[in-house]
Design a protein around this motif. Structure first.
Motif, PDB file in Angstrom:
ATOM      1  N   THR A  36      -6.509 -60.987 -13.500  1.00 37.94           N
ATOM      2  CA  THR A  36      -7.841 -60.834 -12.929  1.00 37.94           C
ATOM      3  C   THR A  36      -7.763 -60.792 -11.413  1.00 37.94           C
ATOM      4  O   THR A  36      -7.055 -61.584 -10.796  1.00 37.94           O
ATOM      5  CB  THR A  36      -8.741 -62.031 -13.311  1.00 37.94           C
ATOM      6  N   GLN A  37      -8.480 -59.856 -10.843  1.00 38.54           N
ATOM      7  CA  GLN A  37      -8.496 -59.771  -9.385  1.00 38.54           C
ATOM      8  C   GLN A  37      -9.856 -60.231  -8.900  1.00 38.54           C
ATOM      9  O   GLN A  37     -10.877 -59.679  -9.286  1.00 38.54           O
ATOM     10  CB  GLN A  37      -8.226 -58.327  -8.957  1.00 38.54           C
ATOM     11  N   ILE A  38      -9.883 -61.272  -8.072  1.00 38.37           N
ATOM     12  CA  ILE A  38     -11.190 -61.768  -7.654  1.00 38.37           C
ATOM     13  C   ILE A  38     -11.564 -61.350  -6.233  1.00 38.37           C
ATOM     14  O   ILE A  38     -12.710 -61.410  -5.847  1.00 38.37           O
ATOM     15  CB  ILE A  38     -11.285 -63.303  -7.772  1.00 38.37           C
ATOM     16  N   ILE A  39     -10.539 -60.944  -5.473  1.00 39.40           N
ATOM     17  CA  ILE A  39     -10.845 -60.450  -4.135  1.00 39.40           C
ATOM     18  C   ILE A  39     -10.060 -59.166  -3.897  1.00 39.40           C
ATOM     19  O   ILE A  39      -8.885 -59.081  -4.235  1.00 39.40           O
ATOM     20  CB  ILE A  39     -10.441 -61.473  -3.042  1.00 39.40           C
ATOM     21  N   SER A  40     -10.706 -58.170  -3.345  1.00 38.89           N
ATOM     22  CA  SER A  40     -10.001 -56.946  -2.994  1.00 38.89           C
ATOM     23  C   SER A  40     -10.110 -56.738  -1.499  1.00 38.89           C
ATOM     24  O   SER A  40     -11.044 -57.225  -0.865  1.00 38.89           O
ATOM     25  CB  SER A  40     -10.625 -55.745  -3.701  1.00 38.89           C
ATOM     26  N   ARG A  41      -9.157 -55.990  -0.993  1.00 38.63           N
ATOM     27  CA  ARG A  41      -9.174 -55.715   0.437  1.00 38.63           C
ATOM     28  C   ARG A  41     -10.501 -55.054   0.818  1.00 38.63           C
ATOM     29  O   ARG A  41     -10.948 -54.136   0.159  1.00 38.63           O
ATOM     30  CB  ARG A  41      -8.009 -54.790   0.795  1.00 38.63           C
ATOM     31  N   ALA A  56      -1.737 -67.992  -8.583  1.00 42.53           N
ATOM     32  CA  ALA A  56      -2.385 -66.774  -8.131  1.00 42.53           C
ATOM     33  C   ALA A  56      -1.458 -66.112  -7.128  1.00 42.53           C
ATOM     34  O   ALA A  56      -0.580 -66.755  -6.570  1.00 42.53           O
ATOM     35  CB  ALA A  56      -3.712 -67.108  -7.480  1.00 42.53           C
ATOM     36  N   LYS A  57      -1.642 -64.830  -6.905  1.00 46.42           N
ATOM     37  CA  LYS A  57      -0.827 -64.188  -5.882  1.00 46.42           C
ATOM     38  C   LYS A  57      -1.716 -63.471  -4.890  1.00 46.42           C
ATOM     39  O   LYS A  57      -2.793 -62.982  -5.247  1.00 46.42           O
ATOM     40  CB  LYS A  57       0.183 -63.218  -6.505  1.00 46.42           C
ATOM     41  N   VAL A  58      -1.251 -63.457  -3.677  1.00 43.38           N
ATOM     42  CA  VAL A  58      -1.973 -62.760  -2.624  1.00 43.38           C
ATOM     43  C   VAL A  58      -1.150 -61.537  -2.275  1.00 43.38           C
ATOM     44  O   VAL A  58       0.014 -61.649  -1.893  1.00 43.38           O
ATOM     45  CB  VAL A  58      -2.132 -63.663  -1.392  1.00 43.38           C
ATOM     46  N   VAL A  59      -1.723 -60.380  -2.453  1.00 49.88           N
ATOM     47  CA  VAL A  59      -0.958 -59.157  -2.224  1.00 49.88           C
ATOM     48  C   VAL A  59      -1.679 -58.245  -1.254  1.00 49.88           C
ATOM     49  O   VAL A  59      -2.870 -58.361  -1.015  1.00 49.88           O
ATOM     50  CB  VAL A  59      -0.709 -58.381  -3.541  1.00 49.88           C
ATOM     51  N   ARG A  60      -0.904 -57.352  -0.734  1.00 51.54           N
ATOM     52  CA  ARG A  60      -1.432 -56.367   0.184  1.00 51.54           C
ATOM     53  C   ARG A  60      -1.076 -55.012  -0.409  1.00 51.54           C
ATOM     54  O   ARG A  60       0.085 -54.766  -0.738  1.00 51.54           O
ATOM     55  CB  ARG A  60      -0.742 -56.575   1.537  1.00 51.54           C
ATOM     56  N   ASP A  95      -5.660 -58.720  -1.254  1.00 52.49           N
ATOM     57  CA  ASP A  95      -6.130 -58.795  -2.638  1.00 52.49           C
ATOM     58  C   ASP A  95      -5.713 -60.141  -3.207  1.00 52.49           C
ATOM     59  O   ASP A  95      -4.623 -60.635  -2.907  1.00 52.49           O
ATOM     60  CB  ASP A  95      -5.485 -57.686  -3.481  1.00 52.49           C
ATOM     61  N   PHE A  96      -6.550 -60.683  -4.008  1.00 54.87           N
ATOM     62  CA  PHE A  96      -6.267 -61.987  -4.605  1.00 54.87           C
ATOM     63  C   PHE A  96      -6.291 -61.825  -6.121  1.00 54.87           C
ATOM     64  O   PHE A  96      -7.326 -61.520  -6.698  1.00 54.87           O
ATOM     65  CB  PHE A  96      -7.336 -62.978  -4.144  1.00 54.87           C
ATOM     66  N   ILE A  97      -5.131 -62.009  -6.743  1.00 55.90           N
ATOM     67  CA  ILE A  97      -4.993 -61.708  -8.171  1.00 55.90           C
ATOM     68  C   ILE A  97      -4.348 -62.874  -8.909  1.00 55.90           C
ATOM     69  O   ILE A  97      -3.452 -63.543  -8.378  1.00 55.90           O
ATOM     70  CB  ILE A  97      -4.102 -60.453  -8.371  1.00 55.90           C
TER      71      ILE A  97
END
Length: 211
Positions: A36-41, A56-60, A95-97
């Motif tokens: 689940t992705q709760i925040i997108s760029r 959770a992972k924080v990705v770019r 992005d926060f997934i």
DNA sequence: ACATTAAGTGATT
DNA sequence: AATCACTTAATGT
């Protein structure tokens, strides 16, 4: 289990009673499934996520849609990148997934200033998170330097070879280590690696440079 | 043969 | 990458 108790169980040892109370009343706890992705760029971040369980992972994501993981967050961790957003409703850089099924505490961003002002243990919590990230950062710095060291050694040898006008350089690993301010062990290992790559040949007190 | 010094290795952080 | 703790190899006396 009610919110307050849940928070206490996970964060009780680092956050004060009063703060937990505040988090419980103003925040909400929610379960998320893996992926689940709760925040997108570009999103406007209204709530800051704190991981209570799971990862959770924080990705770019770059222009090609390639995902680059910046870091993982385990329980008791919050995203430093979202801290910096603070009270101002800024747009997310990341992005926060969910990496696994996870449980998050979501806390309204506009109340964060208040937390910082009122609760020493919140400030401590934020510092702690920054610290964790900093450690990770130093680790990656190490690996970057590591990757460059073999190149530095090669350059060093080429320079020496040119200066002395010979392919057979008389030098010890220790001397190279001193000049490049690293340890002899590291030099030995990388030289060995370069030898396997066929770029040099090692002898005692001497190194032959091919090329 | 023995001591000294250089280089190699595995395990850890 | 750095450090530790050894081991092994080369050299000098």
């Amino acid at each position: 289990m009610d919110k307050q108790h849940k928070l206490e169980k996970v964060l009780g040892d680092i956050l004060s009673e009063k703060l937990l109370e505040n988090l419980a009343t103003n925040g909400r706890i929610e379960q998320f499934e893996e992926g689940t992705q709760i925040i997108s760029r570009g999103d406007e971040v209204k709530e800051i996520p704190i991981v209570l369980s799971g990862t959770a992972k924080v990705v770019r994501t770059d222009d090609n849609g390639e995902e680059h993981i910046l870091f993982y967050l385990n329980e008791k961790e919050a995203c430093t990148a979202t801290f910096s957003i603070c009270s101002k409703a800024k747009k997310s850089e990341i992005d926060f997934i969910m990496e696994t099924d996870a449980e998050l505490l979501l806390y309204p961003v506009h109340l964060m200033d208040y937390l910082t002002k009122e609760f020493p243990s919140w400030r401590y919590f934020v510092c702690r998170n920054y610290n964790n990230r900093m450690k990770e950062f130093l680790d990656t710095m190490d690996t970057i330097v590591f990757m460059k060291m073999d190149q530095r050694i090669l350059k060093y040898l080429e320079k020496a070879s040119k200066a002395l006008n010979t392919k057979m350089i008389t030098i010890t690993h220790q001397e190279i280590a001193n000049d490049l301010s690293t340890s002899r062990v590291v030099v030995s290992r990388l030289l060995k690696q370069l030898e396997h790559e066929g770029k040099i040949k090692l002898y005692r007190n001497r190194i032959e440079l091919f090329q």
